[in-house]
Design an enzyme around this catalytic site. Sequence first.
Site, PDB file in Angstrom:
ATOM      1  N   GLU A 127       0.850  -1.197   0.000  1.00 50.43           N
ATOM      2  CA  GLU A 127       0.000   0.000   0.000  1.00 50.43           C
ATOM      3  C   GLU A 127       0.885   1.246   0.000  1.00 50.43           C
ATOM      4  O   GLU A 127       2.040   1.181   0.428  1.00 50.43           O
ATOM      5  CB  GLU A 127      -0.872   0.010   1.260  1.00 50.43           C
ATOM      6  N   LYS A 129       2.853   4.562   0.969  1.00 56.46           N
ATOM      7  CA  LYS A 129       3.325   5.163   2.209  1.00 56.46           C
ATOM      8  C   LYS A 129       2.959   6.638   2.137  1.00 56.46           C
ATOM      9  O   LYS A 129       3.483   7.390   1.308  1.00 56.46           O
ATOM     10  CB  LYS A 129       4.838   4.987   2.341  1.00 56.46           C
ATOM     11  N   ASP A 131       2.682  10.473   2.991  1.00 57.79           N
ATOM     12  CA  ASP A 131       3.598  11.439   3.584  1.00 57.79           C
ATOM     13  C   ASP A 131       2.806  12.426   4.442  1.00 57.79           C
ATOM     14  O   ASP A 131       2.496  13.525   4.038  1.00 57.79           O
ATOM     15  CB  ASP A 131       4.350  12.173   2.461  1.00 57.79           C
ATOM     16  N   TYR A 238      -4.439   2.464   8.726  1.00 56.82           N
ATOM     17  CA  TYR A 238      -3.681   1.331   8.212  1.00 56.82           C
ATOM     18  C   TYR A 238      -3.065   0.446   9.300  1.00 56.82           C
ATOM     19  O   TYR A 238      -2.392  -0.528   9.000  1.00 56.82           O
ATOM     20  CB  TYR A 238      -2.582   1.800   7.258  1.00 56.82           C
ATOM     21  N   LYS A 326      11.021   2.838  -0.637  1.00 57.84           N
ATOM     22  CA  LYS A 326      10.916   4.270  -0.927  1.00 57.84           C
ATOM     23  C   LYS A 326      11.054   4.540  -2.428  1.00 57.84           C
ATOM     24  O   LYS A 326      11.762   3.826  -3.133  1.00 57.84           O
ATOM     25  CB  LYS A 326      12.012   5.043  -0.185  1.00 57.84           C
ATOM     26  N   CYS A 432      14.150  48.051   1.639  1.00 57.01           N
ATOM     27  CA  CYS A 432      13.424  47.482   0.505  1.00 57.01           C
ATOM     28  C   CYS A 432      14.228  47.689  -0.773  1.00 57.01           C
ATOM     29  O   CYS A 432      14.587  48.826  -1.097  1.00 57.01           O
ATOM     30  CB  CYS A 432      12.052  48.155   0.390  1.00 57.01           C
ATOM     31  N   CYS A 435      12.163  50.279  -3.225  1.00 58.12           N
ATOM     32  CA  CYS A 435      11.925  51.704  -2.952  1.00 58.12           C
ATOM     33  C   CYS A 435      12.882  52.300  -1.932  1.00 58.12           C
ATOM     34  O   CYS A 435      12.870  53.498  -1.701  1.00 58.12           O
ATOM     35  CB  CYS A 435      10.483  51.927  -2.507  1.00 58.12           C
ATOM     36  N   CYS A 456       8.468  45.726   3.771  1.00 56.19           N
ATOM     37  CA  CYS A 456       8.838  47.084   3.370  1.00 56.19           C
ATOM     38  C   CYS A 456       7.839  48.043   4.004  1.00 56.19           C
ATOM     39  O   CYS A 456       6.632  47.811   3.963  1.00 56.19           O
ATOM     40  CB  CYS A 456       8.767  47.187   1.848  1.00 56.19           C
ATOM     41  N   CYS A 462       6.208  52.616  -2.344  1.00 62.51           N
ATOM     42  CA  CYS A 462       6.933  51.491  -2.911  1.00 62.51           C
ATOM     43  C   CYS A 462       6.287  51.060  -4.223  1.00 62.51           C
ATOM     44  O   CYS A 462       5.135  50.638  -4.265  1.00 62.51           O
ATOM     45  CB  CYS A 462       6.965  50.325  -1.929  1.00 62.51           C
TER      46      CYS A 462
END
Length: 719
Positions: A127, A129, A131, A238, A326, A432, A435, A456, A462
């Site tokens: 089955e 795996k 994550d 599971y 895996k 920034c 600007c 900023c 800006c």
Amino acid sequence: MSTESVAVEDLTLEDAAAELERLAKALAHHDALYHGKDAPEISDADYDALKRRNEEIEASFPELIRADSPSRKVGAAPSAIFQQITHARPMLSLDNVFSDDDVRDFISSVYRFLGLLPDNSIAFTAEPKIDGLSMSLRYENGRLVSAATRGDGTTGENVTANIRTIREIPQTLPSDAPAVVEVRGEVYMAKGDFLALNEQMAAEGKQTYVNPRNTAAGSLRQLDPTITASRKLKFFAYAWGEISEMPADTQFGMVEVFKRWGFPVNPLMQRLSSIEAILDHYNDIGLKRPDLDYDIDGVVYKVDRLDLQQRLGFRSRSPRWATAHKFPAEQAFTTVENIDIQVGRTGALTPVARLTPVTVGGVVVTNATLHNADYIEGIGNSGERIREEGHDIRIGDTVIVQRAGDVIPQVLDVVMEKRPATAERYRFPKICPVCGSHAVRERNEKTGKLDSVTRCTGGFVCRAQAVEHLKHFVSRNAFDIEGLGSKQIDFFFEAEDPALSIKTAPDIFTLEKRQSESPLTKLENIDGFGKVSVRKLYDAINDRRQVALHRLIYALGIRHVGETTAKLLARSYGSYAAFSEAMKAAADTTSEAWSDLNTIDGIGEVVARAIVEFYKEPRNIDVVSRLLEQVTPLDAEAPVSSSSPVAGKTVVFTGSLEKMTRDEAKAMAERLGAKVAGSVSKKTDLLVAGPGAGSKLEKARELGVETTDEDGWFVLIGG
Ligand code: IVH
């Protein structure tokens, strides 16, 4: 005696030891407040000073470095928010294998251990795996009593309240279920839900999440279960822990029982008896992987017969009867050529790694997001170390990049051996780059924590913020102006001719008029436009001179006001005039307008503040009033007029609800034309109180608000 003010070189050995002890205690205390309760008592600067003092003393007295020294701790101390639960049976992990040969070895080791001959074929389940995060759900007498994360395998965190918000997880089991059963499985977030959440976070100017797994983990570790509830987590069962009576004698059979009990189980699980069939299934799942709506990172094989599992037993941390095959990770090595900073609509400075192009899982990757300053430093959202050993990322570094599904590529780790001698720690800009205004990390007013986002402070000054603002304004969920995309906005924003220039939203609606007067440049003569497309553009703009109220509110780009919030506000205030008047009045936090705003279910204080701040800014008021000369917001639809007894009423739900989730209750009330509020006030018409109701119930009684329980609610609405 306190020695804090004594210079380190003047400390005696004894004094130094005593002070290190005090510092270890103090820092542990502050760590716990900071990470565990989100409520620090001291400023970051004071905290840093304590840490520095500790380090200085340790540098002078290395022989005194304590086992529990604060300088040895990496990342967050285990959270003190959630209680610990000791698992009745430990939650183990799985061995990993990577090649077909490894799988053959695993299978023959099983045969060998059991003393079986190869022709004595036994079955395995295979089955995906998942994550996600493993979870143990404990049911006693058919009722869910607790839910715990894996933790260190022996003890995990009690996340029961949050788990109860996951609809896919049954609260009760059928009557034939054993008296005690721990159902185990994986909590995960679907890729689609992850992308939608990130889209929403981005629209609200908030930090986006890295991947579905981390998001699921973060969503579960919320103090407020309503946040978890809004995150659409899912579950696959599971495995199991303690169980008073086995309902089946095979792995496959157990999962079928879980399914019958109402748990989601993975549809790709198969029972197979030959190595060829197992490897075929592995390859098949690998091919399906990109199309699955959840991340998987391999295939798990388990011996099917439980009596054989029992005989095989466990090694120290993992069962002998199972292994995880895996998938090769979609990873590649490349170098960081540069780190660029992008400035978004809300001024957030997002660092992006420019990479030497590399193919990862069939896609050429040239950029990877670096999220924020902490991420570059190797620090995660909760202060924990990320990446192997928390290495920082530098220009010139060789890095491992990973692409997981549709998610933006990540820098998984830095190859330290390849770090050029000249590579310097990246200095996150304090200014920034667009600007030149100061860029700062704000402190969260509630938690006192430093925000991970550097912003900023230039606002309207800006250019990046102004342009992004315009792009937001015309975007799909806002004014949705066809023909006015990102490229066109850049063009109009840069245009110097007053008959072409669009600097703020109202300018969009005056473009046609300005063009018809005496333009220096005619739009239709500009490359990429042409007569027909210009006409179409004007039509698209004129089409939006009437606009739904929630679109207008969303388009304003108020911090924290995403589409959902905009809809809530529109529904609550009905008209733009009512809304803007109320928001101006709400600047006075003792006013009724302020408390009304905070009473709207779904509007928290942070959002409320952001809206009020927006309306305090004269520049905003000016832009909005110029905009309203051009467009007419349509009043929000009145609540569905309905003959239901709660139509038009304001209802508050409190306490624990047993027959419906809070989301369901809310949706039901709204469907019947009621407004749902989050707190009780004079305006509340009805309080529905479940078991455990506290202050809200008291307040309702004080104010003479009608109250009922869950059953009363169903009687009232005739359900
Ligand atoms: S079985 C005793 N089945 O993988 C073995 N685990 O590396 C119990 N996982 O902690 C685990 N999908 O979080 C099993 N189909 C699956 C799984 C699975 C994901 C996770 C689980 C476990 C980790 C072990």
